[in-house]
Design an enzyme around this catalytic site. Structure first.
Site, short mmCIF file in Angstrom:
data_model
loop_
_atom_site.label_atom_id
_atom_site.label_comp_id
_atom_site.label_asym_id
_atom_site.label_seq_id
_atom_site.Cartn_x
_atom_site.Cartn_y
_atom_site.Cartn_z
N ARG A 82 0.84 -1.21 0.00
CA ARG A 82 0.00 0.00 0.00
C ARG A 82 0.87 1.25 0.00
O ARG A 82 0.55 2.24 -0.67
CB ARG A 82 -0.95 -0.02 1.20
CG ARG A 82 -1.97 1.12 1.13
CD ARG A 82 -3.05 0.96 2.18
NE ARG A 82 -2.52 1.10 3.53
CZ ARG A 82 -3.22 0.85 4.64
NH1 ARG A 82 -4.48 0.43 4.56
NH2 ARG A 82 -2.67 1.00 5.82
N LYS A 185 -2.54 6.76 1.58
CA LYS A 185 -2.30 7.26 2.94
C LYS A 185 -1.36 8.47 2.88
O LYS A 185 -0.22 8.41 3.34
CB LYS A 185 -1.72 6.13 3.78
CG LYS A 185 -2.50 5.92 5.07
CD LYS A 185 -2.15 4.65 5.76
CE LYS A 185 -2.12 4.80 7.25
NZ LYS A 185 -3.31 5.34 7.87
N1 PLP Z 1 -9.07 4.57 6.73
C1 PLP Z 1 -8.19 5.52 7.03
C2 PLP Z 1 -8.43 6.88 6.50
C3 PLP Z 1 -7.05 5.22 7.79
O1 PLP Z 1 -6.16 6.15 8.10
C4 PLP Z 1 -6.86 3.89 8.24
C5 PLP Z 1 -5.67 3.54 9.01
O2 PLP Z 1 -4.70 3.10 8.52
C6 PLP Z 1 -7.81 2.94 7.91
C7 PLP Z 1 -8.90 3.30 7.17
C8 PLP Z 1 -7.63 1.52 8.32
O3 PLP Z 1 -6.65 0.89 7.54
P1 PLP Z 1 -5.81 -0.30 8.12
O4 PLP Z 1 -6.78 -1.33 8.53
O5 PLP Z 1 -4.97 -0.75 6.98
O6 PLP Z 1 -5.03 0.23 9.25
C1 COI Z 2 -3.75 3.35 11.64
O1 COI Z 2 -4.76 2.79 12.02
O2 COI Z 2 -2.66 2.78 11.62
C2 COI Z 2 -3.77 4.72 11.18
O3 COI Z 2 -2.85 5.11 10.53
C3 COI Z 2 -4.87 5.60 11.55
C4 COI Z 2 -4.30 6.82 12.14
C5 COI Z 2 -4.86 8.03 11.56
C6 COI Z 2 -4.21 6.77 13.60
#
Ligand code: PLP
Ligand code: COI
Length: 342
Positions: A82, A185
């Site tokens: 990602r 991200k």
């Molecule tokens: N959506 C956003 C905007 C995020 O910042 C995150 C965190 O990483 C997620 C969703 C959840 O993604 P993940 O499950 O890969 O941490």
């Molecule tokens: C995460 O869940 O790892 C994230 O990056 C979300 C963050 C904005 C705390």
């Protein structure tokens, strides 16, 4: 190795200085070998592109102490991929997957005593950062990049932990544009989301729930986490949209829901559907699964549970996800990657 003397069960989600971070520089066409640093400040050229033009992307993942004593990272290969999709979209230098995984292993070994012990509910949060550090004053990609990884022990992202939270549908502000960068991200997305989050908190809610920016008709996600709802007949439904972050936790839950016979589906989710769901949650690395107690939309509120008890679907998905992460049940999909001790 003995663990640091911390009150593991009381940890929140906050910055804590640990022993070392690791930094790699890309310059003249190649990444260097990476070095560990004890200091947590970063000397930088004032014209670095990350400061002016938003060439800043990051990843978050967790490291766990498993039941059998192993220390493992959860699906870090997905974070590596990602990060490179993010890099590609904002014209930054990609980080080879092997380098990404090795950086995590090295920095975790350098901070071994900060890995929270099994059974405390805490984990080691890994924050990986890729920034344009080359100086540029015209708007163009940097010619130098820094890849940096630091770690800290954390507890739950939301203060309430696994207690259900209250969301409010945000109609005034958008988090991301349909053909923009909501699916990667990049730091700017979080700046864009601050207005909605601050507004939600000021009104007494935990977080904002965003709608698609084009039609304001479909649910997107919450500021730091994806969203899912459970239909009356027990189906796991999560929004499909080009402007939400493809959450690795959500991807895992889709598989777990499939294994539990919950027929997971990704599709556009009209906002009115919140009134039909019987349970709902937000999910992410930091949020894990945070059950949703209620969602306010205009002058109505959809309510999924009473008091502090999560809904039954959130509870069973959470238990299975955490059991896999902690090695309490077989890791049939190979999501946990062991880190060799120092
Ligand atoms: N959506 C956003 C905007 C995020 O910042 C995150 C965190 O990483 C997620 C969703 C959840 O993604 P993940 O499950 O890969 O941490
Ligand atoms: C995460 O869940 O790892 C994230 O990056 C979300 C963050 C904005 C705390």
């Amino acid at each position: 190795m003995t663990r640091a003397n911390l009150n593991w069960k009381q940890l929140g989600f906050g910055y804590m200085k640990t022993n070392h971070n690791i930094r790699y520089i890309w310059k003249d066409g190649a990444w260097d070998a990476g070095t560990l640093h004890a200091e947590d400040v970063l000397p930088m050229h004032m014209a670095a592109t990350c400061l002016h033009y938003g060439q800043e992307i990051f990843e978050g993942l967790k490291v766990f102490a498993q039941k059998n004593g192993d220390i493992t990272m959860f699906r870090a290969d997905e974070n590596a991929r990602r990060m490179n999709r993010s890099a590609e979209k904002v014209f930054m230098q990609q980080v080879p997957e092997e380098l990404f995984l090795d950086a995590i292993a090295r920095v975790v070994r350098a901070n071994w005593e900060y890995v929270p012990p099994y059974g405390t509910g805490a984990s080691l949060y890994v924050r990986a950062l890729l920034i344009g550090t080359g100086a540029q004053i015209g708007v163009k990609p940097a010619d130098e990049y820094t890849f940096l990884v630091f770690v800290m022990p954390v507890g739950p992202y939301f203060k309430s932990g696994f207690e259900p939270i209250r969301l409010v549908v945000e109609e005034e502000f958008d988090r991301a544009a349909p053909n923009g960068v909501g699916d990667i991200k990049v730091g700017g997305n979080y700046a864009a989301g601050l207005r909605g989050s601050v507004k939600a908190r000021a009104a007494g809610y935990t977080e904002a729930l965003y709608l698609d920016a084009r039609e304001k008709k479909y649910i997107e996600e919450s500021g730091p986490a994806n969203f899912f709802g459970i239909t009356k007949d027990g189906q796991y439904v999560t929004p499909h949209s080009p402007s939400i972050l493809p959450s690795i936790t959500n991807m895992s839950l889709v598989q777990i829901a499939e294994d539990m016979g919950m027929r997971p589906v990704r599709r556009p989710v009209p906002v009115e559907e919140i009134f039909d769901f019987v349970d709902a949650g937000t999910c992410g690395t930091a949020a894990v699964i945070t059950p949703v107690k209620s969602i306010a939309y205009r002058d109505r509120e959809a309510v999924y549970c009473n008091g502090t008890q999560p809904g039954e679907y959130c509870a069973k998905l959470y238990q299975q996800l955490v059991a896999i992460q902690l090695g309490e049940v077989p890791d049939v999909y190979g999501w946990n990657r062991k880190i060799t001790p120092p």
